[in-house]
Design an enzyme around this catalytic site. Sequence first.
Site, PDB file in Angstrom:
ATOM      1  N   HIS A 227       0.815  -1.119  -0.158  1.00 61.71           N
ATOM      2  CA  HIS A 227      -0.018   0.083  -0.041  1.00 61.71           C
ATOM      3  C   HIS A 227       0.798   1.191   0.084  1.00 61.71           C
ATOM      4  O   HIS A 227       2.119   1.177   0.675  1.00 61.71           O
ATOM      5  CB  HIS A 227      -0.906  -0.181   1.238  1.00 61.71           C
ATOM      6  CG  HIS A 227      -1.965   1.063   1.511  1.00 61.71           C
ATOM      7  ND1 HIS A 227      -1.619   2.148   2.079  1.00 61.71           N
ATOM      8  CD2 HIS A 227      -3.161   0.903   1.118  1.00 61.71           C
ATOM      9  CE1 HIS A 227      -2.722   2.764   2.161  1.00 61.71           C
ATOM     10  NE2 HIS A 227      -3.702   2.029   1.440  1.00 61.71           N
TER      11      HIS A 227
ATOM     12  N   ASP B  98       3.423  -4.205   8.649  1.00 57.39           N
ATOM     13  CA  ASP B  98       2.222  -3.418   8.564  1.00 57.39           C
ATOM     14  C   ASP B  98       0.855  -4.526   8.765  1.00 57.39           C
ATOM     15  O   ASP B  98       0.642  -5.290   7.912  1.00 57.39           O
ATOM     16  CB  ASP B  98       2.182  -2.646   7.229  1.00 57.39           C
ATOM     17  CG  ASP B  98       0.716  -2.016   7.029  1.00 57.39           C
ATOM     18  OD1 ASP B  98      -0.203  -2.217   7.665  1.00 57.39           O
ATOM     19  OD2 ASP B  98       0.744  -1.173   5.681  1.00 57.39           O
TER      20      ASP B  98
ATOM     21  N   GLN C 121      -4.098  -4.763   7.607  1.00 64.36           N
ATOM     22  CA  GLN C 121      -5.255  -5.859   6.899  1.00 64.36           C
ATOM     23  C   GLN C 121      -4.958  -7.180   7.535  1.00 64.36           C
ATOM     24  O   GLN C 121      -5.596  -8.228   6.886  1.00 64.36           O
ATOM     25  CB  GLN C 121      -4.645  -5.846   5.440  1.00 64.36           C
ATOM     26  CG  GLN C 121      -5.105  -4.561   4.940  1.00 64.36           C
ATOM     27  CD  GLN C 121      -6.398  -3.903   4.727  1.00 64.36           C
ATOM     28  OE1 GLN C 121      -7.576  -4.735   5.008  1.00 64.36           O
ATOM     29  NE2 GLN C 121      -6.552  -2.736   4.191  1.00 64.36           N
TER      30      GLN C 121
ATOM     31  N   LYS D 228     -10.023  -0.402  11.335  1.00 70.34           N
ATOM     32  CA  LYS D 228     -10.254  -1.552  10.351  1.00 70.34           C
ATOM     33  C   LYS D 228     -10.393  -2.820  11.433  1.00 70.34           C
ATOM     34  O   LYS D 228     -10.693  -3.775  10.873  1.00 70.34           O
ATOM     35  CB  LYS D 228      -9.095  -1.778   9.508  1.00 70.34           C
ATOM     36  CG  LYS D 228      -8.906  -0.798   8.452  1.00 70.34           C
ATOM     37  CD  LYS D 228      -7.699  -0.982   7.528  1.00 70.34           C
ATOM     38  CE  LYS D 228      -7.000   0.121   6.870  1.00 70.34           C
ATOM     39  NZ  LYS D 228      -7.843   0.686   5.730  1.00 70.34           N
TER      40      LYS D 228
ATOM     41  N   CYS E  43      -4.868   2.383  -3.595  1.00 67.83           N
ATOM     42  CA  CYS E  43      -3.521   3.130  -3.133  1.00 67.83           C
ATOM     43  C   CYS E  43      -2.199   1.923  -3.233  1.00 67.83           C
ATOM     44  O   CYS E  43      -1.500   1.848  -2.415  1.00 67.83           O
ATOM     45  CB  CYS E  43      -3.741   3.160  -1.637  1.00 67.83           C
ATOM     46  SG  CYS E  43      -4.939   4.779  -1.501  1.00 67.83           S
TER      47      CYS E  43
END
Lengths: 397, 135
Positions: free
Chosen positions: A121, A192, A195, A218, A355
């Site tokens: 991303h 990261d 997600q 999220k 993105c």
Amino acid sequence: MTDYSKDYSKDFPILEKEIYGKRLVYLDNAATSQKPDSVIRTLSEFYRSDNSNIHRGVHYLSEISSERYEKAREKVSDFIGADDPVDVTFTAGTTDSINQVACSLKPILEGNEVLISGVEHHSNIVPWQLAGAKLRAIPMDENCNLLPDSIEITDRTKMIAISHASNVLGSVNPVKEITEIAKEHDVPVLVDAAQSIQHLPIDVRDIGCDFLAFSGHKMYAATGVGVLYTSERFSDIMPSRGGGGMIDRVTLERTTYLKPPLRFEAGTPHIAGAISIGAAIDYMQNIGMDHIRKREHEVYSYAREKLLGTDGVTVYGNTDLMCGSISFNLDEIHHYDTGLILDKLGIAVRTGHHCAQPLMRTLGTEGTVRASFALYNTKEDADRLLEGMEKVRMMYA
Amino acid sequence: MRDAVQDEIIEQFGGLEWLDRYSLLISFGRELEPMDEKFRTEENSIGGCQSKAWVRAYEVDGRLMFNADSEAMITRGIISLLLKVVNNRSPREILDLDLYFLDEIGLKSNLSPARADGLASIIRRIRELAEGEVN
């Protein structure tokens, strides 16, 4: 046998909504998740009964809000398996977390190299570029799966920054394997987890990363708040921003800073947001992360197989472990058209480059339709998506 | 002021359900003359759209003709309607036009700058091109 068919949508007030006269099928969870009633109540009750600034007051309310804020930090620490809550900093979100690391480490990164993956991303690309680092992508196979064996670490490699799960493809990257390789070269790893935190059990000790970044919104909590986990060996890095709440002693000549986590939390943080992350963790742990993972896997695999079995649908990416997002295109129909029509059928998806422009170039497309799942989505939601796609196709026939 | 071309469009879309409106836009999109590859340049492209779009104008006897295209069919449909309305008018007329049909056929939300189809940017470009001819 565990029952994975329980309907959790009842816990999420917004999911009762009808859009254009149809029950909302919300499949844009990789952008942001909906909030359970318990989180909404926590936010509202905080402002109604406990609101005060933290760590600064001598008064009753300040003590209560400080306690609640620190309790949320403990919950996050337990949730990700950190050694100590002091390793957990509240930030404004994943993007902010990564920017803070890149900014703090700028003196080391500048003119050197950061290894990333080709599925990143933009928020795991641009902060490193701003810090003056050159980016190099870890090689991938034709399904966009990383090939850890092909990682090439040089003297100039000062960081490996990898998403745990792709926001586009849903593929889960072998972060543990990567940290093991990185350790041999003494290169820090940032994961990261934007997600993955809401889909998979995560243990930073098991992964062995030095930094872990994720967002509250999220994972069923408020927007504008997130987390940065920093391993103890990086606890003395320079803070990337200064202000109140993070200093030990300030003179015009020289300032000394508090120890983490306060060292990294300049100014008034998003107190209610941090507490909402605690409430979201309670909600998820009450269901159980293993249960969430298995239940989501059932729905996700069902949707994925149905899409793969539909004529004219191209599904991008393929690996053993996947979660959250599925990206696809239908025939030659532009992703934007598909998204517009699905919207009018009450189905919320995202379309575009998500993105992740470098990945789009690898996939050879300008964009995709992305359906992304959360714990409240059901096979019925997947069926509605498939029916919607059939409708799109009929309209183009 | 009412305008015959716009009124005709409004009549065509009147009373249609959303999906039927989109179907109609798709058929208008298909009718739109594709823009020649050589005009799909950076200069003619419109930023901020999820689907790429291009607009150019040329003058015929003091009247402006527009040529525009998009990768997405529904956006092409909307472009096709727009061009029916703005084409073959003087630059002054174009600048004075109130594009009320977009609102009346339910596409007003597409005019918001937040929308990804960039319709607002396309209209802005059409006006800029007309303005360039007025001065």
